[in-house]
Scaffold this motif. Structure first.
Motif, PDB file in Angstrom:
ATOM      1  N   HIS A   1       0.869  -1.279  -0.182  1.00 38.26           N
ATOM      2  CA  HIS A   1      -0.072   0.095   0.081  1.00 38.26           C
ATOM      3  C   HIS A   1       0.940   1.302  -0.003  1.00 38.26           C
ATOM      4  CE1 HIS A   1      -3.482  -2.518   0.775  1.00 38.26           C
ATOM      5  NE2 HIS A   1      -2.831  -3.232   1.738  1.00 38.26           N
ATOM      6  N   ALA A   2       1.997   1.467  -0.735  1.00 39.13           N
ATOM      7  CA  ALA A   2       2.907   2.387  -0.613  1.00 39.13           C
ATOM      8  C   ALA A   2       2.244   3.571  -1.288  1.00 39.13           C
ATOM      9  CB  ALA A   2       4.136   1.880  -1.254  1.00 39.13           C
ATOM     10  N   ASP A   3       1.255   3.332  -1.830  1.00 34.92           N
ATOM     11  CA  ASP A   3       0.540   4.696  -2.837  1.00 34.92           C
ATOM     12  C   ASP A   3       0.021   5.477  -1.896  1.00 34.92           C
ATOM     13  OD1 ASP A   3      -1.063   2.480  -2.223  1.00 34.92           O
ATOM     14  OD2 ASP A   3      -2.690   3.272  -3.892  1.00 34.92           O
ATOM     15  N   HIS A   4      -0.311   5.121  -0.575  1.00 33.48           N
ATOM     16  CA  HIS A   4      -0.811   6.237   0.398  1.00 33.48           C
ATOM     17  C   HIS A   4       0.125   6.380   1.952  1.00 33.48           C
ATOM     18  CE1 HIS A   4      -2.625   2.337   1.917  1.00 33.48           C
ATOM     19  NE2 HIS A   4      -2.636   2.965   3.116  1.00 33.48           N
ATOM     20  N   LEU A   5      -0.203   7.260   2.578  1.00 29.42           N
ATOM     21  CA  LEU A   5       0.562   7.360   3.762  1.00 29.42           C
ATOM     22  C   LEU A   5       0.128   6.210   4.838  1.00 29.42           C
ATOM     23  CD1 LEU A   5       0.336  11.312   3.825  1.00 29.42           C
ATOM     24  CD2 LEU A   5       2.223   9.718   3.145  1.00 29.42           C
ATOM     25  N   CYS A   6       1.150   5.665   5.589  1.00 29.05           N
ATOM     26  CA  CYS A   6       0.788   4.793   6.375  1.00 29.05           C
ATOM     27  C   CYS A   6       1.325   5.017   7.841  1.00 29.05           C
ATOM     28  CB  CYS A   6       1.271   3.576   6.060  1.00 29.05           C
ATOM     29  SG  CYS A   6       0.498   2.930   4.732  1.00 29.05           S
TER      30      CYS A   6
ATOM     31  N   GLY B   1       3.088  10.715  15.779  1.00 31.43           N
ATOM     32  CA  GLY B   1       3.651   9.762  14.441  1.00 31.43           C
ATOM     33  C   GLY B   1       2.991  10.393  13.131  1.00 31.43           C
ATOM     34  N   HIS B   2       1.885  11.084  13.213  1.00 36.49           N
ATOM     35  CA  HIS B   2       1.158  11.572  11.981  1.00 36.49           C
ATOM     36  C   HIS B   2       1.885  12.873  11.949  1.00 36.49           C
ATOM     37  CE1 HIS B   2      -1.764  12.319   9.030  1.00 36.49           C
ATOM     38  NE2 HIS B   2      -2.101  13.346   9.598  1.00 36.49           N
ATOM     39  N   LEU B   3       2.029  13.806  12.754  1.00 39.63           N
ATOM     40  CA  LEU B   3       2.926  15.071  12.692  1.00 39.63           C
ATOM     41  C   LEU B   3       4.183  14.918  12.175  1.00 39.63           C
ATOM     42  CD1 LEU B   3       1.573  16.784  15.940  1.00 39.63           C
ATOM     43  CD2 LEU B   3       0.706  17.284  13.585  1.00 39.63           C
ATOM     44  N   GLU B   4       5.055  13.919  12.573  1.00 44.28           N
ATOM     45  CA  GLU B   4       6.314  13.885  12.380  1.00 44.28           C
ATOM     46  C   GLU B   4       6.468  13.131  11.059  1.00 44.28           C
ATOM     47  OE1 GLU B   4       8.087  13.451  16.963  1.00 44.28           O
ATOM     48  OE2 GLU B   4       7.966  11.535  15.668  1.00 44.28           O
ATOM     49  N   THR B   5       5.573  12.344  10.477  1.00 44.41           N
ATOM     50  CA  THR B   5       5.859  11.518   9.476  1.00 44.41           C
ATOM     51  C   THR B   5       5.286  11.988   8.202  1.00 44.41           C
ATOM     52  OG1 THR B   5       6.221   9.602  10.758  1.00 44.41           O
ATOM     53  CG2 THR B   5       5.653   9.247   8.336  1.00 44.41           C
ATOM     54  N   HIS B   6       3.989  12.664   8.405  1.00 43.66           N
ATOM     55  CA  HIS B   6       3.073  13.077   7.284  1.00 43.66           C
ATOM     56  C   HIS B   6       2.902  14.693   7.175  1.00 43.66           C
ATOM     57  CE1 HIS B   6       2.592   8.797   6.952  1.00 43.66           C
ATOM     58  NE2 HIS B   6       1.638   8.794   8.107  1.00 43.66           N
TER      59      HIS B   6
ATOM     60  N   THR C   1      -2.238  21.095   1.291  1.00 43.58           N
ATOM     61  CA  THR C   1      -3.808  21.483   1.388  1.00 43.58           C
ATOM     62  C   THR C   1      -4.348  20.184   2.125  1.00 43.58           C
ATOM     63  OG1 THR C   1      -3.696  23.100  -0.174  1.00 43.58           O
ATOM     64  CG2 THR C   1      -5.768  22.077   0.729  1.00 43.58           C
ATOM     65  N   GLU C   2      -4.251  19.060   1.509  1.00 34.09           N
ATOM     66  CA  GLU C   2      -4.993  17.654   1.813  1.00 34.09           C
ATOM     67  C   GLU C   2      -4.639  17.390   3.095  1.00 34.09           C
ATOM     68  OE1 GLU C   2      -3.084  18.141  -1.031  1.00 34.09           O
ATOM     69  OE2 GLU C   2      -4.518  17.612  -2.389  1.00 34.09           O
ATOM     70  N   ILE C   3      -3.488  17.524   3.636  1.00 32.96           N
ATOM     71  CA  ILE C   3      -2.817  17.261   5.102  1.00 32.96           C
ATOM     72  C   ILE C   3      -3.415  18.085   6.019  1.00 32.96           C
ATOM     73  CG2 ILE C   3      -0.766  17.114   6.257  1.00 32.96           C
ATOM     74  CD1 ILE C   3      -0.998  14.618   4.766  1.00 32.96           C
ATOM     75  N   VAL C   4      -3.310  19.478   5.708  1.00 32.33           N
ATOM     76  CA  VAL C   4      -3.898  20.474   6.542  1.00 32.33           C
ATOM     77  C   VAL C   4      -5.485  19.928   6.893  1.00 32.33           C
ATOM     78  CG1 VAL C   4      -4.639  22.676   6.764  1.00 32.33           C
ATOM     79  CG2 VAL C   4      -2.460  22.257   6.280  1.00 32.33           C
ATOM     80  N   GLU C   5      -6.251  19.642   5.923  1.00 33.22           N
ATOM     81  CA  GLU C   5      -7.618  19.265   6.153  1.00 33.22           C
ATOM     82  C   GLU C   5      -7.610  18.159   6.764  1.00 33.22           C
ATOM     83  OE1 GLU C   5     -10.365  20.821   5.393  1.00 33.22           O
ATOM     84  OE2 GLU C   5      -9.149  22.331   4.857  1.00 33.22           O
ATOM     85  N   GLU C   6      -6.912  16.937   6.597  1.00 32.11           N
ATOM     86  CA  GLU C   6      -6.733  15.660   7.346  1.00 32.11           C
ATOM     87  C   GLU C   6      -6.486  16.079   8.781  1.00 32.11           C
ATOM     88  OE1 GLU C   6      -3.566  12.756   6.722  1.00 32.11           O
ATOM     89  OE2 GLU C   6      -5.056  11.696   5.730  1.00 32.11           O
ATOM     90  N   LEU C   7      -5.525  16.934   8.924  1.00 34.92           N
ATOM     91  CA  LEU C   7      -5.007  17.200  10.132  1.00 34.92           C
ATOM     92  C   LEU C   7      -6.155  17.715  11.258  1.00 34.92           C
ATOM     93  CD1 LEU C   7      -3.005  17.384  12.667  1.00 34.92           C
ATOM     94  CD2 LEU C   7      -2.318  19.460  11.574  1.00 34.92           C
ATOM     95  N   MET C   8      -6.888  18.582  10.621  1.00 35.47           N
ATOM     96  CA  MET C   8      -8.154  19.256  11.112  1.00 35.47           C
ATOM     97  C   MET C   8      -9.150  18.210  11.434  1.00 35.47           C
ATOM     98  SD  MET C   8      -7.350  22.326  11.498  1.00 35.47           S
ATOM     99  CE  MET C   8      -8.804  23.044  12.265  1.00 35.47           C
ATOM    100  N   GLU C   9      -9.059  17.270  10.635  1.00 42.31           N
ATOM    101  CA  GLU C   9     -10.120  16.081  11.006  1.00 42.31           C
ATOM    102  C   GLU C   9      -9.596  15.317  12.157  1.00 42.31           C
ATOM    103  OE1 GLU C   9     -12.038  12.079   9.072  1.00 42.31           O
ATOM    104  OE2 GLU C   9     -11.057  13.605   7.690  1.00 42.31           O
TER     105      GLU C   9
END
Length: 106
Positions: A14-19, A77-82, A93-101
């Motif tokens: 699944h390397a096509d998305h962030l894990c 882990g999410h903050l440091e890695t993604h 932009t996508e990561i900011v939206e994801e982080l807000m969620e």
């Protein structure tokens, strides 16, 4: 879209998305195992007629602390890695939206 070799190894096919980073997953699992142990202890306590309310409350607080700690590990882990590498990947932009969620769950 790769978040580094550690995440690539964890993602496998699944390397096509962030894990989630492997080390964060391991630390979160340890904390959740602790929470499970406390929760099992509460259930055993409640099966006894002589259970003391304050002891149950203390164990519930321990479960909440372990769950909160697991959430902290996952968020870090999410903050440091993604989040920290979003600009390099071009998905800020996508990561900011994801982080807000993600912060809604905190």
């Amino acid at each position: 879209m790769s978040a580094g070799p550690e995440a690539d190894a964890a993602c496998g096919a699944h390397a096509d998305h962030l894990c989630m980073p492997t080390e964060a997953r391991k630390r979160a699992m340890r904390r959740l195992s602790i929470a499970r142990g406390h929760l099992d202890s509460i259930v055993r306590m409640l099966e006894k007629d002589d259970v003391y309310c304050v002891d149950v409350l203390r164990q519930i607080k321990a479960v909440q602390g372990a769950l909160s700690g697991a959430g902290d590990v996952v968020l870090r882990g999410h903050l440091e890695t993604h989040v920290a590498t979003a600009h390099e990947r071009g998905d800020t932009t996508e990561i900011v939206e994801e982080l807000m969620e993600a912060l809604r769950y905190r």
